[in-house]
Design a protein around this motif. Structure first.
Motif, PDB file in Angstrom:
ATOM      1  N   GLN A   6      37.095  21.715  40.328  1.00 39.32           N
ATOM      2  CA  GLN A   6      37.295  22.548  39.143  1.00 39.32           C
ATOM      3  C   GLN A   6      37.111  24.022  39.477  1.00 39.32           C
ATOM      4  O   GLN A   6      37.873  24.883  39.014  1.00 39.32           O
ATOM      5  CB  GLN A   6      36.323  22.133  38.041  1.00 39.32           C
ATOM      6  N   GLU A   9      40.213  25.245  41.287  1.00 41.14           N
ATOM      7  CA  GLU A   9      41.292  25.523  40.339  1.00 41.14           C
ATOM      8  C   GLU A   9      41.128  26.914  39.731  1.00 41.14           C
ATOM      9  O   GLU A   9      42.083  27.690  39.665  1.00 41.14           O
ATOM     10  CB  GLU A   9      41.314  24.469  39.241  1.00 41.14           C
ATOM     11  N   LYS A  10      39.920  27.208  39.269  1.00 40.87           N
ATOM     12  CA  LYS A  10      39.665  28.511  38.644  1.00 40.87           C
ATOM     13  C   LYS A  10      39.886  29.641  39.638  1.00 40.87           C
ATOM     14  O   LYS A  10      40.431  30.697  39.283  1.00 40.87           O
ATOM     15  CB  LYS A  10      38.240  28.546  38.094  1.00 40.87           C
ATOM     16  N   ARG A  11      39.469  29.428  40.883  1.00 44.74           N
ATOM     17  CA  ARG A  11      39.629  30.460  41.904  1.00 44.74           C
ATOM     18  C   ARG A  11      41.105  30.701  42.203  1.00 44.74           C
ATOM     19  O   ARG A  11      41.548  31.841  42.341  1.00 44.74           O
ATOM     20  CB  ARG A  11      38.896  30.032  43.180  1.00 44.74           C
ATOM     21  N   GLU A  14      42.626  32.653  39.413  1.00 41.55           N
ATOM     22  CA  GLU A  14      42.155  34.041  39.437  1.00 41.55           C
ATOM     23  C   GLU A  14      42.881  34.846  40.507  1.00 41.55           C
ATOM     24  O   GLU A  14      43.264  35.997  40.283  1.00 41.55           O
ATOM     25  CB  GLU A  14      40.646  34.065  39.683  1.00 41.55           C
ATOM     26  N   GLU A  46      49.899  28.195  34.033  1.00 41.44           N
ATOM     27  CA  GLU A  46      48.566  28.709  34.314  1.00 41.44           C
ATOM     28  C   GLU A  46      48.562  29.697  35.473  1.00 41.44           C
ATOM     29  O   GLU A  46      47.598  30.433  35.665  1.00 41.44           O
ATOM     30  CB  GLU A  46      47.592  27.560  34.599  1.00 41.44           C
TER      31      GLU A  46
END
Length: 257
Positions: A6, A9-11, A14, A46
């Motif tokens: 998770q 994914e965020k990295r 970003e 996304e």
């Protein structure tokens, strides 16, 4: 998904956002097959920008991702223009006469024992006269200064002046007939086992096609696809050549050795 996945994914999202808003390239560290699969399966809405992946040579397993500025479109022939932040380090024994027969595991263990994170290391190519390590450029000098011994063999390491490596993967051509070019049929041909025995590899999340995790036995393989199986190796589908009188496909694959 695990917490680590998770966070990845965020990295990735970003880095894509930064590339888009600041109009600059952004890069990941080296991604393994599972991490590349996470990247490939991110919903398009996304991500803010296009990306390309590269690991220093064709068919590299561990690859960096470069997120592109919005104004730049990707063209395959310009892969070297993306300035991926890796260096090539060449490792050789100080005295070939007294050197051991070192394996990929030996080299990787020696590098990680220096305290370098696995994500900073790409593929390790063991050749007859030298071993090549793809490493994040921030770690290259440190690796060369600190790596002086692997097991009982004294070595020296130096950074190559080029980002191009002359390394041809060795392979054996395997030919045979299959009912269809489904994933399970080609796995059976490549690893000389029954489809039923190999189906557990797919269920166990060990099979990737072009860096994407496969979850179905019936996936149709296209010419040029690279199939990687964790713990067993990888092969490239070289195409279906003709259909036999028994209505089976005669196919060719390149299994890397």
């Amino acid at each position: 998904m695990s917490k680590e996945e998770q966070l990845l994914e965020k990295r990735l999202i970003e880095l894509s956002k930064i590339a888009y808003h600041r109009n600059i390239f952004t890069y990941t560290d080296f991604l393994n097959l599972n991490e590349r699969n996470i990247l490939h399966n991110l919903p398009k809405d996304e991500l803010y920008s296009q990306y390309v992946t590269f690991g220093g040579y064709e068919l590299a397993e561990r690859q960096m991702a470069a997120f592109l500025p919005d104004a730049l479109s990707f063209r395959e022939e310009n892969i070297s223009d993306f300035n991926f932040p890796y260096s090539i380090v060449s490792i050789k024994p100080l005295q070939t006469k007294f050197s051991e027969q070192l394996t990929h595991r030996d080299y990787l263990g020696a590098v990680l024992n220096l305290g370098i994170e696995r994500s900073k290391i790409g593929d390790i190519l063991v050749k007859d006269d030298e071993t090549i390590v793809f490493v994040h450029q921030t770690m290259a000098s440190f690796l060369c200064d600190e790596l002086t011994r692997i097991k009982h063999t004294s070595v020296y390491a130096e950074v190559s002046n080029t980002k191009e490596v002359d390394f041809a993967l060795r392979f054996e051509e395997i030919t045979g007939t299959v009912a269809s070019v489904r994933l399970d049929s080609l796995l059976s041909l490549a690893f000389s086992s029954s489809r039923s025995k190999l189906s557990g590899l797919i269920e166990g999340a060990k099979v990737f096609v072009n860096g994407r995790l496969m979850t179905t036995n019936s996936y149709k393989i296209k010419e040029g696809d690279v199939i990687s199986v964790r713990g067993m190796g990888k092969f490239k589908f070289n195409g279906a050549k003709y259909r036999t009188k028994k209505n089976r496909e005669f196919v060719s694959i390149y299994k890397y050795i």
